[in-house]
Structure formats: structure tokens, C-alpha cells
Design a protein around this motif. Structure first.
Motif, PDB file in Angstrom:
ATOM      1  N   UNK A  40     -29.116 -14.564  55.002  1.00 60.03           N
ATOM      2  CA  UNK A  40     -30.121 -14.196  54.008  1.00 60.03           C
ATOM      3  C   UNK A  40     -29.748 -12.841  53.427  1.00 60.03           C
ATOM      4  N   UNK A  41     -29.958 -12.691  52.144  1.00 60.82           N
ATOM      5  CA  UNK A  41     -29.655 -11.421  51.495  1.00 60.82           C
ATOM      6  C   UNK A  41     -30.764 -11.078  50.504  1.00 60.82           C
ATOM      7  N   UNK A  42     -31.092  -9.817  50.439  1.00 58.07           N
ATOM      8  CA  UNK A  42     -32.077  -9.340  49.468  1.00 58.07           C
ATOM      9  C   UNK A  42     -31.452  -8.206  48.667  1.00 58.07           C
ATOM     10  N   UNK A  43     -31.832  -8.129  47.409  1.00 56.62           N
ATOM     11  CA  UNK A  43     -31.275  -7.090  46.544  1.00 56.62           C
ATOM     12  C   UNK A  43     -32.063  -5.800  46.741  1.00 56.62           C
ATOM     13  N   UNK A  44     -31.848  -5.226  47.903  1.00 57.44           N
ATOM     14  CA  UNK A  44     -32.532  -4.003  48.308  1.00 57.44           C
ATOM     15  C   UNK A  44     -31.616  -3.256  49.268  1.00 57.44           C
ATOM     16  N   UNK A  45     -31.435  -1.973  49.037  1.00 57.14           N
ATOM     17  CA  UNK A  45     -30.572  -1.185  49.916  1.00 57.14           C
ATOM     18  C   UNK A  45     -30.839   0.294  49.750  1.00 57.14           C
ATOM     19  N   UNK A  46     -29.807   1.096  49.932  1.00 57.93           N
ATOM     20  CA  UNK A  46     -29.953   2.539  49.866  1.00 57.93           C
ATOM     21  C   UNK A  46     -30.506   3.044  48.542  1.00 57.93           C
ATOM     22  N   UNK A  47     -30.158   2.365  47.432  1.00 55.69           N
ATOM     23  CA  UNK A  47     -30.682   2.771  46.121  1.00 55.69           C
ATOM     24  C   UNK A  47     -32.205   2.685  46.083  1.00 55.69           C
ATOM     25  N   UNK A  48     -32.750   1.603  46.679  1.00 51.31           N
ATOM     26  CA  UNK A  48     -34.204   1.433  46.697  1.00 51.31           C
ATOM     27  C   UNK A  48     -34.868   2.462  47.607  1.00 51.31           C
ATOM     28  N   UNK A  90     -40.793   9.711  55.550  1.00 48.55           N
ATOM     29  CA  UNK A  90     -40.928   8.435  56.252  1.00 48.55           C
ATOM     30  C   UNK A  90     -41.991   7.556  55.582  1.00 48.55           C
ATOM     31  N   UNK A  91     -43.100   8.168  55.168  1.00 46.83           N
ATOM     32  CA  UNK A  91     -44.136   7.415  54.451  1.00 46.83           C
ATOM     33  C   UNK A  91     -43.591   6.825  53.151  1.00 46.83           C
ATOM     34  N   UNK A  92     -42.774   7.597  52.458  1.00 48.13           N
ATOM     35  CA  UNK A  92     -42.193   7.142  51.195  1.00 48.13           C
ATOM     36  C   UNK A  92     -41.261   5.953  51.397  1.00 48.13           C
ATOM     37  N   UNK A  93     -40.627   5.894  52.559  1.00 48.01           N
ATOM     38  CA  UNK A  93     -39.629   4.844  52.832  1.00 48.01           C
ATOM     39  C   UNK A  93     -40.229   3.586  53.472  1.00 48.01           C
ATOM     40  N   UNK A  94     -41.514   3.595  53.760  1.00 48.02           N
ATOM     41  CA  UNK A  94     -42.117   2.483  54.497  1.00 48.02           C
ATOM     42  C   UNK A  94     -41.899   1.120  53.837  1.00 48.02           C
ATOM     43  N   UNK A  95     -42.099   1.034  52.537  1.00 47.06           N
ATOM     44  CA  UNK A  95     -42.028  -0.269  51.866  1.00 47.06           C
ATOM     45  C   UNK A  95     -40.634  -0.905  51.971  1.00 47.06           C
ATOM     46  N   UNK A  96     -39.545  -0.219  51.582  1.00 50.56           N
ATOM     47  CA  UNK A  96     -38.220  -0.854  51.714  1.00 50.56           C
ATOM     48  C   UNK A  96     -37.818  -1.088  53.169  1.00 50.56           C
ATOM     49  N   UNK A  97     -38.216  -0.185  54.078  1.00 49.42           N
ATOM     50  CA  UNK A  97     -37.897  -0.360  55.491  1.00 49.42           C
ATOM     51  C   UNK A  97     -38.555  -1.627  56.026  1.00 49.42           C
ATOM     52  N   UNK A  98     -39.829  -1.816  55.701  1.00 48.85           N
ATOM     53  CA  UNK A  98     -40.554  -3.008  56.162  1.00 48.85           C
ATOM     54  C   UNK A  98     -39.945  -4.284  55.596  1.00 48.85           C
ATOM     55  N   UNK A  99     -39.460  -4.227  54.350  1.00 48.48           N
ATOM     56  CA  UNK A  99     -38.839  -5.406  53.724  1.00 48.48           C
ATOM     57  C   UNK A  99     -37.582  -5.827  54.486  1.00 48.48           C
ATOM     58  N   UNK A 100     -36.784  -4.853  54.932  1.00 37.57           N
ATOM     59  CA  UNK A 100     -35.569  -5.155  55.703  1.00 37.57           C
ATOM     60  C   UNK A 100     -35.944  -5.750  57.061  1.00 37.57           C
ATOM     61  N   UNK A 101     -36.930  -5.149  57.724  1.00 34.93           N
ATOM     62  CA  UNK A 101     -37.365  -5.639  59.045  1.00 34.93           C
ATOM     63  C   UNK A 101     -37.869  -7.082  58.940  1.00 34.93           C
ATOM     64  N   UNK A 102     -38.661  -7.376  57.918  1.00 36.21           N
ATOM     65  CA  UNK A 102     -39.191  -8.731  57.732  1.00 36.21           C
ATOM     66  C   UNK A 102     -38.082  -9.738  57.473  1.00 36.21           C
ATOM     67  N   UNK A 103     -37.039  -9.318  56.742  1.00 34.60           N
ATOM     68  CA  UNK A 103     -35.913 -10.223  56.460  1.00 34.60           C
ATOM     69  C   UNK A 103     -35.132 -10.519  57.733  1.00 34.60           C
ATOM     70  N   UNK A 104     -35.003  -9.540  58.605  1.00 33.29           N
ATOM     71  CA  UNK A 104     -34.336  -9.753  59.898  1.00 33.29           C
ATOM     72  C   UNK A 104     -35.144 -10.737  60.745  1.00 33.29           C
ATOM     73  N   UNK A 105     -36.468 -10.548  60.781  1.00 34.90           N
ATOM     74  CA  UNK A 105     -37.325 -11.471  61.535  1.00 34.90           C
ATOM     75  C   UNK A 105     -37.212 -12.894  60.987  1.00 34.90           C
ATOM     76  N   UNK A 106     -37.176 -13.013  59.645  1.00 33.09           N
ATOM     77  CA  UNK A 106     -37.069 -14.337  59.025  1.00 33.09           C
ATOM     78  C   UNK A 106     -35.758 -15.019  59.406  1.00 33.09           C
TER      79      UNK A 106
END
Length: 347
Positions: A181-189, A253-269
Motif C-alpha cells: 500500500x502506498x499513500x502520497x504523503x511523506x516528509x513534504x506533508x 508534535x501537535x502540528x505533525x499529528x495528522x500526517x503521523x496518524x495517516x502513516x500509522x493507520x496505513x501500516x495497520x491497514x
């Protein structure tokens, strides 16, 4: 056939991690020889290349009217084919003589989420840049080879590669991708999230470089006992005047929560899609993290906590894709002594 064998004997194998933020080039026998930003500065009218790499990056947002600094890759794919070709050609010319006897073989790591058209664009750029043979492989497969994971074993291995524009999570067994699985989200986001937060909360406009420095210096994925602080400079969104601001690691850390959570959810999926036998292997062997995004402080620890699976950070996470791409031909040949199987794999 004889000529092909002769060409193979004298050919140079080159692995390229064509990243959204940085391009790395690995040459077999020499290691990483290029590691520079994926930026090209060109003249506005003629499109003549003025600078490439680190020198061009310094020109981003600071160029006079007649020069444009371009990032030709976005979200892990080619957004500007002509400029990408010029960039690859420039990097190759730096590491090979102007008139080499045999053109090199190139292996390029790309995200699995790109389209067939985008994949062909990558191949076309490499051929135009002077390649004799081009092989495009999945980034996570290249990262696994570069991280020295025994991918040809009959066992499950999970790789999470977080690049500048994409995050790719794959389960590999017997040299093939079982689940990916791949999502178009990384360090830029990650950087963009910091920019938005600072603008929304403090009415301060900061650039990509400032956001990246914040992320690297005091960014974190999990709460830390020590709260770090950093001073940044930007433009006041209301007055338009330059202003300084001190920001701490808790806010980042608060600012990064959304992209961090997206990566964690993709790993779980991805774990949820993994066959039970391979999932058992992953629980035992752990998830291997590669790519620049995996260096965010506390990220491996957070993923281990959220998934219940051990997480291992690769020895050199930034270099894995380029190293694995450069070792691809040799690695597959060693794994498959049979010429028939090798040809099938590369067909």
C-alpha cells in the motif's frame, strides 16, 4: 549474445532513488556517489540549466525574474519530464566519463502508487539520460534489498519506506510483493503541516526550509520528558513585517499529528491485509523502517506502540532505496542461479 555478455562485463550498474526532495545515486563498487536535492534552476525563456542539486536548492524562492528554481518531482512522481531528464543527465555526467565505453544499466526505485504512464515517464527520462538498460522497481523492494533484508526467504518481511512525497508499506516474501500500500504523503506533508500550524496559530508565514529545520531539530512523534525550543523567523501575516517566534517541541508534535496518524493507520491497514502465516513472521521479525521520514524522533516507538509489533530502524534509512536499486541485478542473480528463473523475474 556475445556482445551482450561483453557489454555486461564492462557495464556500470547505477541505482537511483529519484526522490521528491533528494536524488541519490549509487554506483556498484563505489557506493553512494550523489546525494543532492531534486531541484533544477533554469533560465525562464531558454530553459537552459543554470544549476542543479544543492546549488539550485539555495535559489528556491530567492531567484531573480529571469531564473526559475524547479522541483521536477512531486509526490514521488515526475511532474516535469524535460527537467527531470536534464537533472538525471547532469548527475550521471558527474559520475561517468563523457565518453564511456558501454552505457550504464540503471535501476530506479518508484512508488507503487504511480500510474503506468508515470512509470514510463521515469523509464524514458533514464534512457534519454544515457542508459543502456532501465529497470523500474518498487521503492520498498529496493529499500528491503538496501536494508539487507533476506527477501528471498520463504518468510514475511514488512518494510515501511517514508520518503519526501510518498509512504510505502509492503510485505515481501520469496522476492515478491505479497501486500503493498502506498499513500502520497511523506516528509513534504510533514513540513506543510508545520507551515499551516504556525500560520493558523501564530499568524506567521514561514518557508519550507524553516519548517524542515523545525522538524529535524525539535520534531517528534511521541511525548518526550525534555521540551526543546527553537527560534524561527518569518513574515507576520497581518503586518507583512519580519518577525521572530520561539516555538517548542510540544507544539511541533501537535502540528505533525495528522500526517503521523495517516502513516500509522496505513501500516495497520497493511497488517490487516497480510496472510496470517506471514503476519506471524512479521510479529517475530518486526517492521523495518527506511526513508528520511523514519528519522522523525520517536516515530518507530510510536508505531511499535500502536501496532504491537517490534519496529527496527534501518542502519542507513536515507540510503536504502538507492543502495538496493544499485545492487538489484547482482542481488537477483545471486538469489536465482537458474538463468530461466532470473529471466522470468526480469521479464
Amino acid at each position: 549474445m556475445a556482445m551482450k555478455k561483453l557489454a555486461g562485463a564492462f557495464s556500470t550498474d547505477i541505482g537511483i532513488d529519484l526522490g521528491t526532495c533528494n536524488t541519490l545515486v549509487y554506483v556498484r563498487g563505489k557506493g553512494i556517489v550523489i546525494s543532492e536535492p531534486s531541484v533544477v534552476a533554469v533560465e525562464r525563456g531558454t530553459k537552459k540549466v543554470v544549476a542543479v542539486g544543492a546549488e539550485a536548492k539555495r535559489m528556491l524562492w530567492k531567484t531573480p525574474g529571469d531564473i526559475i528554481a524547479i522541483r521536477p518531482l512531486r509526490d514521488g512522481v515526475i511532474a516535469d519530464l524535460e527537467t527531470t531528464e536534464k537533472m538525471i543527465r547532469y548527475f550521471i555526467s558527474k559520475i561517468l566519463p563523457r565518453r564511456w565505453f558501454v552505457k550504464p544499466r540503471m535501476v530506479i526505485g518508484v512508488p507503487t502508487c504511480i500510474t503506468e504512464v508515470e512509470r514510463r515517464a521515469v523509464e524514458e527520462s533514464a534512457y534519454k539520460a544515457g542508459a543502456r538498460e532501465v529497470k523500474v522497481i518498487e521503492e520498498s523492494l529496493a529499500a528491503a534489498i538496501g536494508a539487507d533484508i533476506p527477501i528471498f526467504e520463504p518468510a514475511g518481511h514488512m518494510v515501511c519506506d517514508i520518503g519526501g512525497g510518498t509512504t510505502e508499506i509492503s510485505v515481501i516474501s520469496l522476492g515478491g510483493m505479497v501486500v503493498t500500500n502506498a499513500i502520497r504523503l511523506g516528509g513534504d506533508e510533514f513540513d506543510e503541516s508545520i507551515i499551516k500550524h504556525v500560520r493558523n496559530v501564530h499568524n506567521l508565514i514561514i518557508g519550507e526550509q524553516t519548517a524542515e529545520n523545525l522538524k529535524i531539530s525539535i520534531g517528534n512523534a511521541t511525548a518526550d520528558k525534555k521540551i526543546e525550543k527553537m527560534e524561527i523567523k518569518g513574515t507576520d501575516a497581518i503586518t507583512g513585517l519580519p518577525r521572530r517566534l520561539e516555538i517548542d517541541s510540544v507544539e511541533v508534535r501537535e502540528a505533525l499529528q495528522e500526517p503521523i496518524n495517516a502513516v500509522v493507520e496505513e501500516i495497520k491497514r497493511t497488517l490487516g491485509q497480510t496472510p496470517p502465516e506471514l503476519a506471524a513472521d512479521i510479529v517475530e521479525r518486526g517492521i523495518v523502517m527506511t526513508g528520511g521520514g523514519s528519522l522523525l524522533k520517536g516515530f518507530p516507538r510510536l508505531i511499535a506502540k500502536e501496532t504491537g509489533v517490534p519496529v527496527i530502524l534501518a542502519e542507513e534509512p536515507l540510503l536504502c532505496v538507492a543502495q538496493g536499486a544499485g545492487m538489484y541485478f547482482e542481488h537477483t542473480r545471486d538469489a536465482f542461479g537458474s538463468k530461466t528463473i532470473y529471466n522470468t523475474l526480469n521479464s
